[in-house]
Scaffold this motif. Sequence first.
Motif, PDB file in Angstrom:
ATOM      1  N   ASN A   5     -33.708 -10.290  19.171  1.00  0.00           N
ATOM      2  CA  ASN A   5     -32.832 -11.254  20.068  1.00  0.00           C
ATOM      3  C   ASN A   5     -32.904 -12.588  19.658  1.00  0.00           C
ATOM      4  N   LEU A   6     -32.356 -13.515  19.934  1.00  0.00           N
ATOM      5  CA  LEU A   6     -32.613 -15.100  19.934  1.00  0.00           C
ATOM      6  C   LEU A   6     -33.800 -15.524  20.175  1.00  0.00           C
ATOM      7  N   ALA A   7     -34.319 -14.904  21.306  1.00  0.00           N
ATOM      8  CA  ALA A   7     -35.776 -15.575  21.711  1.00  0.00           C
ATOM      9  C   ALA A   7     -36.954 -14.993  20.729  1.00  0.00           C
ATOM     10  N   ASP A   8     -36.701 -13.701  20.051  1.00  0.00           N
ATOM     11  CA  ASP A   8     -37.678 -13.235  19.102  1.00  0.00           C
ATOM     12  C   ASP A   8     -37.394 -14.082  17.950  1.00  0.00           C
ATOM     13  N   ALA A   9     -36.266 -14.418  17.519  1.00  0.00           N
ATOM     14  CA  ALA A   9     -35.983 -15.386  16.190  1.00  0.00           C
ATOM     15  C   ALA A   9     -36.575 -16.819  16.502  1.00  0.00           C
ATOM     16  N   LEU A  10     -36.393 -17.293  17.743  1.00  0.00           N
ATOM     17  CA  LEU A  10     -36.874 -18.794  17.936  1.00  0.00           C
ATOM     18  C   LEU A  10     -38.473 -18.590  17.903  1.00  0.00           C
ATOM     19  N   GLN A  11     -39.035 -17.489  18.423  1.00  0.00           N
ATOM     20  CA  GLN A  11     -40.596 -17.392  18.240  1.00  0.00           C
ATOM     21  C   GLN A  11     -41.027 -17.486  16.985  1.00  0.00           C
ATOM     22  N   LEU A  12     -40.066 -16.416  16.185  1.00  0.00           N
ATOM     23  CA  LEU A  12     -40.800 -16.747  14.826  1.00  0.00           C
ATOM     24  C   LEU A  12     -40.534 -17.744  13.985  1.00  0.00           C
ATOM     25  N   THR A  19     -46.087 -13.491  21.760  1.00  0.00           N
ATOM     26  CA  THR A  19     -46.605 -13.088  23.127  1.00  0.00           C
ATOM     27  C   THR A  19     -45.859 -11.918  23.531  1.00  0.00           C
ATOM     28  N   ASN A  20     -46.808 -11.020  24.482  1.00  0.00           N
ATOM     29  CA  ASN A  20     -46.268  -9.897  25.266  1.00  0.00           C
ATOM     30  C   ASN A  20     -45.232 -10.176  26.379  1.00  0.00           C
ATOM     31  N   GLU A  21     -45.487 -11.572  26.812  1.00  0.00           N
ATOM     32  CA  GLU A  21     -44.494 -11.691  27.881  1.00  0.00           C
ATOM     33  C   GLU A  21     -43.198 -11.838  27.633  1.00  0.00           C
ATOM     34  N   ARG A  22     -42.414 -11.562  28.647  1.00  0.00           N
ATOM     35  CA  ARG A  22     -40.906 -11.505  28.268  1.00  0.00           C
ATOM     36  C   ARG A  22     -40.224 -12.791  28.483  1.00  0.00           C
ATOM     37  N   SER A  23     -39.293 -13.114  27.826  1.00  0.00           N
ATOM     38  CA  SER A  23     -38.696 -14.470  28.012  1.00  0.00           C
ATOM     39  C   SER A  23     -37.866 -14.519  29.243  1.00  0.00           C
ATOM     40  N   SER A  24     -37.638 -15.701  30.007  1.00  0.00           N
ATOM     41  CA  SER A  24     -36.932 -15.767  31.179  1.00  0.00           C
ATOM     42  C   SER A  24     -35.176 -15.381  30.573  1.00  0.00           C
ATOM     43  N   PHE A  25     -34.962 -15.306  29.386  1.00  0.00           N
ATOM     44  CA  PHE A  25     -33.618 -15.067  29.189  1.00  0.00           C
ATOM     45  C   PHE A  25     -33.648 -13.569  28.849  1.00  0.00           C
ATOM     46  N   GLN A  26     -34.424 -12.861  28.677  1.00  0.00           N
ATOM     47  CA  GLN A  26     -34.423 -11.585  28.580  1.00  0.00           C
ATOM     48  C   GLN A  26     -34.274 -10.492  29.813  1.00  0.00           C
ATOM     49  N   LEU A  27     -33.334 -10.756  30.529  1.00  0.00           N
ATOM     50  CA  LEU A  27     -33.343  -9.952  31.964  1.00  0.00           C
ATOM     51  C   LEU A  27     -32.976  -8.291  31.555  1.00  0.00           C
ATOM     52  N   GLN A  28     -33.666  -7.760  32.128  1.00  0.00           N
ATOM     53  CA  GLN A  28     -33.687  -6.206  32.074  1.00  0.00           C
ATOM     54  C   GLN A  28     -32.877  -5.862  33.509  1.00  0.00           C
ATOM     55  N   ALA A  29     -32.150  -4.595  33.484  1.00  0.00           N
ATOM     56  CA  ALA A  29     -31.287  -4.137  34.789  1.00  0.00           C
ATOM     57  C   ALA A  29     -32.262  -4.463  35.765  1.00  0.00           C
ATOM     58  N   ALA A  30     -33.388  -4.054  36.015  1.00  0.00           N
ATOM     59  CA  ALA A  30     -34.401  -3.958  37.046  1.00  0.00           C
ATOM     60  C   ALA A  30     -34.400  -5.451  37.565  1.00  0.00           C
ATOM     61  N   ASP A  31     -34.348  -6.318  36.557  1.00  0.00           N
ATOM     62  CA  ASP A  31     -34.620  -7.646  37.082  1.00  0.00           C
ATOM     63  C   ASP A  31     -33.594  -8.241  37.738  1.00  0.00           C
ATOM     64  N   LYS A  32     -32.363  -7.616  37.798  1.00  0.00           N
ATOM     65  CA  LYS A  32     -31.128  -8.451  38.322  1.00  0.00           C
ATOM     66  C   LYS A  32     -31.233  -8.284  39.838  1.00  0.00           C
ATOM     67  N   PRO A  33     -30.919  -9.407  40.641  1.00  0.00           N
ATOM     68  CA  PRO A  33     -30.993  -9.232  42.204  1.00  0.00           C
ATOM     69  C   PRO A  33     -29.919  -8.360  42.603  1.00  0.00           C
ATOM     70  N   GLU A  34     -30.188  -7.783  43.443  1.00  0.00           N
ATOM     71  CA  GLU A  34     -29.189  -6.796  44.047  1.00  0.00           C
ATOM     72  C   GLU A  34     -27.882  -7.593  44.721  1.00  0.00           C
ATOM     73  N   LEU A  35     -26.696  -7.196  44.621  1.00  0.00           N
ATOM     74  CA  LEU A  35     -25.875  -7.881  45.147  1.00  0.00           C
ATOM     75  C   LEU A  35     -25.804  -7.995  46.488  1.00  0.00           C
ATOM     76  N   PRO A  36     -25.188  -8.868  47.315  1.00  0.00           N
ATOM     77  CA  PRO A  36     -24.987  -8.910  48.710  1.00  0.00           C
ATOM     78  C   PRO A  36     -24.064  -7.865  49.071  1.00  0.00           C
ATOM     79  N   PRO A  37     -23.882  -7.431  50.446  1.00  0.00           N
ATOM     80  CA  PRO A  37     -23.263  -6.474  50.886  1.00  0.00           C
ATOM     81  C   PRO A  37     -21.681  -6.755  50.582  1.00  0.00           C
ATOM     82  N   SER A  38     -21.420  -8.094  50.919  1.00  0.00           N
ATOM     83  CA  SER A  38     -20.111  -8.430  50.604  1.00  0.00           C
ATOM     84  C   SER A  38     -19.439  -8.448  49.443  1.00  0.00           C
TER      85      SER A  38
END
Length: 89
Positions: A5-12, A19-38
Amino acid sequence: MAKKNLADALQLASGKPATNERSSFQLQAADKPELPPSRQGKKAIAGHFDPAVSKQLKQLALEQDTTVQALLAEALNDLFDKYGKKPIA
């Protein structure tokens, strides 16, 4: 070859050790906030208009003491009715 991904390319390209830490741009499905009921079960509809359209729509919402969302729903229901469709917005 593994997909990078772009973050890996920039790092290289930076020459810094990876590093083993994920970039803030690498969101996984579990990281996405739950939608409000509305918004659960809803789909966004968008269009591109002149900025004056946005301004006038916001002014109308203020004058009518309602929301842009409610005005858009009213407009869509009027459109559906015009074409013989059930008003469901």
